[in-house]
Design a protein around this motif. Structure first.
Motif, PDB file in Angstrom:
ATOM      1  N   LYS A  95       0.818  -1.211   0.000  1.00 28.98           N
ATOM      2  CA  LYS A  95       0.000   0.000   0.000  1.00 28.98           C
ATOM      3  C   LYS A  95       0.854   1.264   0.000  1.00 28.98           C
ATOM      4  N   ASN A 167      -2.440   7.789   1.038  1.00 31.26           N
ATOM      5  CA  ASN A 167      -2.930   7.334  -0.259  1.00 31.26           C
ATOM      6  C   ASN A 167      -4.195   8.081  -0.670  1.00 31.26           C
ATOM      7  N   ALA A 168      -5.028   8.407   0.325  1.00 33.54           N
ATOM      8  CA  ALA A 168      -6.226   9.199   0.026  1.00 33.54           C
ATOM      9  C   ALA A 168      -5.834  10.580  -0.473  1.00 33.54           C
ATOM     10  N   ALA A 170      -3.001  11.241  -1.938  1.00 28.34           N
ATOM     11  CA  ALA A 170      -2.410  11.035  -3.260  1.00 28.34           C
ATOM     12  C   ALA A 170      -3.501  10.978  -4.331  1.00 28.34           C
ATOM     13  N   ALA A 171      -4.594  10.260  -4.018  1.00 31.43           N
ATOM     14  CA  ALA A 171      -5.694  10.167  -4.981  1.00 31.43           C
ATOM     15  C   ALA A 171      -6.371  11.511  -5.185  1.00 31.43           C
ATOM     16  N   ALA A 172      -6.343  12.372  -4.149  1.00 31.86           N
ATOM     17  CA  ALA A 172      -7.023  13.667  -4.209  1.00 31.86           C
ATOM     18  C   ALA A 172      -6.136  14.782  -4.738  1.00 31.86           C
ATOM     19  N   ALA A 218      -7.963  14.596 -10.421  1.00 30.87           N
ATOM     20  CA  ALA A 218      -7.818  13.826  -9.183  1.00 30.87           C
ATOM     21  C   ALA A 218      -9.191  13.320  -8.776  1.00 30.87           C
ATOM     22  N   ALA A 219      -9.202  12.388  -7.862  1.00 31.33           N
ATOM     23  CA  ALA A 219     -10.462  11.857  -7.351  1.00 31.33           C
ATOM     24  C   ALA A 219     -11.185  12.926  -6.540  1.00 31.33           C
ATOM     25  N   HIS A 239     -11.966  17.797  -3.868  1.00 33.75           N
ATOM     26  CA  HIS A 239     -11.133  16.607  -3.692  1.00 33.75           C
ATOM     27  C   HIS A 239     -10.877  16.263  -2.223  1.00 33.75           C
ATOM     28  N   LYS A 262     -12.996   9.690 -10.430  1.00 34.04           N
ATOM     29  CA  LYS A 262     -11.615   9.295 -10.174  1.00 34.04           C
ATOM     30  C   LYS A 262     -10.705  10.081 -11.099  1.00 34.04           C
ATOM     31  N   ARG A 263      -9.420  10.072 -10.760  1.00 34.94           N
ATOM     32  CA  ARG A 263      -8.445  10.742 -11.621  1.00 34.94           C
ATOM     33  C   ARG A 263      -8.510  10.120 -13.021  1.00 34.94           C
TER      34      ARG A 263
END
Length: 306
Positions: A95, A167-168, A170-172, A218-219, A239, A262-263
């Motif tokens: 992860k 990670n959240a 990173a996704a945002a 981004a997400a 985001h 999502k991205r």
């Protein structure tokens, strides 16, 4: 009744000397009985001693079996904990892997945004106070090992939570170019293309063909789709962590308000709506309500420069 008495006479034929010995029957019988009973008593005593020793050995054996069973159970528990920790560490390693370019982009985010991702400080779990050198029994050793493993599990849980939050984030993090084309205007002060006056441009203008796809960088969640003044047809994405992106002058909308994206998801197409002089996408990034230069976030290949 008087005890009978017997006289034993011993005569020497050569010297003529005669010796007499008088014996009472009762003492003789008692002495004989004692002599005969002594081996029996010794045997009985030895048998009792052997029986007692056997009972002691049996009790000791049962105690050792119970102790060994307890140790086997404790060892199995520790082995299960170790296996669980190994699996958790492997999962955590998987992860925690992050694209290097995205990691660099995240490093450029404002400190407040990153602080929101990591959350508040947490109190460290208590560690064992005893040391191995001070342990007196195997139970103490197993107890300390169990405490240490539980402490490691607690720390891994905390680290895993932080990795999930990272990670959240990173996704945002807006990290890809929202559309292909060429940069027609940077963020900052410029000459207004319509009035010719000095103007501050709040984002990037990416010029392209009519109907060119526009992607979420981004997400996030769609918080606005609609016509808004100079932006024309505008989509706003929230985001989380205080990050927001805006996509203006769109031809149409590919998402509805409230939708999760999502991205890389298609959200609209390049248009020429609002205060615009040609087909292009106006793109903004905000962090905690303040404008952020999108160029410091974008990590993919740049559009063609004009």
């Amino acid at each position: 009744m008087a005890s009978r008495r017997y006289t034993i006479i011993v005569a020497d034929r050569n010297s003529g000397v005669v010796r007499r010995a008088t014996l009472s029957l009762r003492p003789v019988l008692i002495a004989s009985g004692v002599i005969l009973a002594l081996p029996v008593l010794i045997g009985i005593g030895a048998a009792w001693k052997a029986k007692s020793d056997i009972l002691d050995l049996r009790a000791s054996h049962e105690a050792l079996e119970a102790e060994n069973a307890s140790f086997r159970s404790a060892t199995d528990e520790l082995s299960t904990q170790v296996t669980s920790l190994e699996a958790a560490i492997q999962d955590l390693g998987a992860k925690s892997a992050l694209d290097p370019n995205l990691a660099k982009t995240m490093d450029k985010l404002p400190a407040l945004v990153k602080a929101r991702a990591m959350g508040g400080s947490t109190e460290a779990d208590r560690t064992a106070q005893r040391t191995l050198s001070s342990l007196g029994t195997p139970e103490d050793t197993f107890g300390l090992l169990r405490t240490l493993l539980e402490s490691l599990e607690s720390r891994l849980t905390l680290v895993s939570h932080n990795v999930d939050r990272r990670n959240a984030l990173a996704a945002a993090t807006p990290s890809i170019w929202p559309s292909t084309g060429w940069l027609s205007s940077m963020m900052g002060h410029r000459v207004d293309p319509i009035t010719g006056a000095d103007d501050f441009h709040a984002g990037l203008d990416i010029a392209g063909e009519r109907g060119q796809p526009v992607y979420a960088t981004a997400a996030g969640t769609v918080t606005h789709t609609g016509f808004q003044g100079g932006y024309g047809n505008l989509i706003v994405l929230d985001h989380g962590f205080g990050l927001e992106t805006r996509y203006g002058h769109l031809l149409n909308y590919g998402v509805k308000q409230g939708a999760k994206v999502k991205r890389g998801d298609l959200i609209g197409h390049v248009g020429n709506t609002g205060r615009s002089t040609g087909y292009h996408l106006h793109y903004e990034v905000l962090a905690n309500g303040k404008l952020l230069n999108p160029l410091q976030c974008l990590s993919q290949q740049k559009p063609r420069a004009q």
